[in-house]
Design an enzyme around this catalytic site. Structure first.
Site, PDB file in Angstrom:
ATOM      1  N   ASP A 141      -6.808  -1.629  -0.702  1.00 42.40           N
ATOM      2  CA  ASP A 141      -5.872  -0.514  -0.535  1.00 42.40           C
ATOM      3  C   ASP A 141      -6.378   0.444   0.543  1.00 42.40           C
ATOM      4  O   ASP A 141      -6.144   1.645   0.488  1.00 42.40           O
ATOM      5  CB  ASP A 141      -5.721   0.214  -1.874  1.00 42.40           C
ATOM      6  N   LYS A 144      -4.957  -0.963   6.672  1.00 42.44           N
ATOM      7  CA  LYS A 144      -4.182  -2.200   6.529  1.00 42.44           C
ATOM      8  C   LYS A 144      -4.648  -3.268   7.528  1.00 42.44           C
ATOM      9  O   LYS A 144      -4.549  -4.453   7.244  1.00 42.44           O
ATOM     10  CB  LYS A 144      -2.683  -1.905   6.681  1.00 42.44           C
TER      11      LYS A 144
HETATM   12  O1  LIG Z   1      -3.016   4.031   4.707  1.00 42.26           O
HETATM   13  C1  LIG Z   1      -2.961   3.840   3.493  1.00 42.26           C
HETATM   14  N1  LIG Z   1      -4.080   3.661   2.780  1.00 42.26           N
HETATM   15  C2  LIG Z   1      -5.377   3.608   3.436  1.00 42.26           C
HETATM   16  C3  LIG Z   1      -5.989   4.980   3.721  1.00 42.26           C
HETATM   17  C4  LIG Z   1      -7.460   4.881   3.454  1.00 42.26           C
HETATM   18  C5  LIG Z   1      -8.325   4.714   4.646  1.00 42.26           C
HETATM   19  C6  LIG Z   1      -9.575   4.034   4.339  1.00 42.26           C
HETATM   20  C7  LIG Z   1     -10.286   3.283   5.216  1.00 42.26           C
HETATM   21  C8  LIG Z   1     -11.478   2.725   4.685  1.00 42.26           C
HETATM   22  C9  LIG Z   1     -12.453   1.938   5.319  1.00 42.26           C
HETATM   23  N2  LIG Z   1     -13.547   1.487   4.664  1.00 42.26           N
HETATM   24  C10 LIG Z   1     -13.739   1.814   3.374  1.00 42.26           C
HETATM   25  C11 LIG Z   1     -12.827   2.612   2.678  1.00 42.26           C
HETATM   26  C12 LIG Z   1     -11.683   3.047   3.359  1.00 42.26           C
HETATM   27  S1  LIG Z   1     -10.386   4.059   2.814  1.00 42.26           S
HETATM   28  C13 LIG Z   1      -1.649   3.851   2.789  1.00 42.26           C
HETATM   29  C14 LIG Z   1      -0.530   4.346   3.469  1.00 42.26           C
HETATM   30  C15 LIG Z   1       0.721   4.384   2.839  1.00 42.26           C
HETATM   31  C16 LIG Z   1       1.899   4.904   3.560  1.00 42.26           C
HETATM   32  C17 LIG Z   1       1.788   6.027   4.375  1.00 42.26           C
HETATM   33  C18 LIG Z   1       2.892   6.517   5.048  1.00 42.26           C
HETATM   34  C19 LIG Z   1       4.126   5.891   4.892  1.00 42.26           C
HETATM   35  F1  LIG Z   1       5.205   6.372   5.540  1.00 42.26           F
HETATM   36  C20 LIG Z   1       4.253   4.771   4.083  1.00 42.26           C
HETATM   37  C21 LIG Z   1       3.143   4.268   3.419  1.00 42.26           C
HETATM   38  C22 LIG Z   1       0.852   3.930   1.519  1.00 42.26           C
HETATM   39  C23 LIG Z   1      -0.247   3.421   0.850  1.00 42.26           C
HETATM   40  O2  LIG Z   1      -0.142   2.962  -0.431  1.00 42.26           O
HETATM   41  C24 LIG Z   1      -1.493   3.361   1.469  1.00 42.26           C
HETATM   42  O3  LIG Z   1      -2.539   2.828   0.766  1.00 42.26           O
HETATM   43 MG   LIG Z   2      -1.792   1.815  -0.973  1.00 39.06          MG
END
Ligand SMILES: O=C(NCCCCc1cc2cnccc2s1)c1cc(-c2ccc(F)cc2)cc(O)c1O
Ligand SMILES: [Mg+2]
Length: 214
Positions: A141, A144
């Site tokens: 999660d 992406k």
């Molecule tokens: O980006 C998302 N999740 C990732 C952010 C965490 C970054 C990390 C990188 C990293 C690298 N190494 C270790 C740990 C980590 S944590 C995300 C985005 C949406 C979304 C946003 C706008 C939209 F219009 C529509 C959907 C919905 C979701 O459910 C999401 O999960």
């Molecule tokens: Mg998510």
């Protein structure tokens, strides 16, 4: 100074949830995100699919990539057997700080280790740093565009075993096309799509469940 959305989410938990009651923490976050401010938690609809996969797998060792405020971490941990553990990686130190407090409010700190830093650096160190042999369940999660490289990294580091379950959020929205193509076409995985919606919205999204065949 202005508060951040994760800080406001934490305050909603401390105001509306019962200490030591993980389900009330999950409910408080879902209510906050429905009624006040959208946030990127897996949410209650996809959360129910997550719950059913966790209950079916009954994992002892779980890896979560992407903690955010700890919503899915709490959801998973509340379903684990007594000695089971989750290692959850979070890149953003401010998110990690909030997640630790949400996890503490739920009373689940003994089952959960929040680790700060990028997955690409931490995955190769899992065995030596945390004494992990292999993971029973991995919940993806995080960024992406890191789902595929990190899955290959987990394979190469020997952190997956025959039967390890990978469960990936957001395979439609924002989308993880290269990851989907890989797990759906590789002979090393058996994949299944669970159609759902983007948290707290009507937009399509879903979870991809993939079994590593070894
Ligand atoms: O980006 C998302 N999740 C990732 C952010 C965490 C970054 C990390 C990188 C990293 C690298 N190494 C270790 C740990 C980590 S944590 C995300 C985005 C949406 C979304 C946003 C706008 C939209 F219009 C529509 C959907 C919905 C979701 O459910 C999401 O999960
Ligand atoms: Mg998510």
């Amino acid at each position: 100074t202005q508060s951040t959305r994760p800080q406001r989410l934490l305050h909603a938990v401390q105001k509306n949830a019962t200490r030591g009651d993980p389900r009330s923490v999950v409910k408080a976050i879902d209510n906050f995100c429905r009624q006040k401010e959208w946030a990127m938690n897996v949410g209650d609809e996809k959360g129910c699919i997550l719950d059913s996969v966790v209950s079916e797998v009954n994992p002892v060792t779980v890896l979560e990539l992407g903690t955010y405020c700890g919503y899915s971490t709490v959801r998973i941990a509340s379903l684990l057997p007594p000695r089971a553990k989750i290692i959850t990686l979070e890149f953003n130190p401010d998110y990690a700080k909030i997640a630790r407090q949400v996890i503490a409010w739920a009373g689940l700190e003994d089952k959960i280790q929040v680790v700060e830093g990028p997955s690409g650096e931490w995955i190769p160190k899992m065995k030596e740093q945390f004494g992990v042999k292999t993971f029973d369940l991995v919940f993806l999660d995080h960024w992406k565009d890191r789902y595929l490289p990190d899955t290959k990294l987990l394979e190469d580091c020997g952190l997956l075993r025959k039967g390890t379950i990978l469960l990936a959020d957001n395979v439609i929205c924002p989308g993880t096309p290269d990851y989907l193509e890989y797990v759906r076409n590789s002979p090393r995985y058996k994949s299944q799509y669970f159609k759902s919606h983007l948290e707290y919205t009507k937009a399509e999204d879903g979870l991809e469940k993939s079994v590593f065949l070894g």
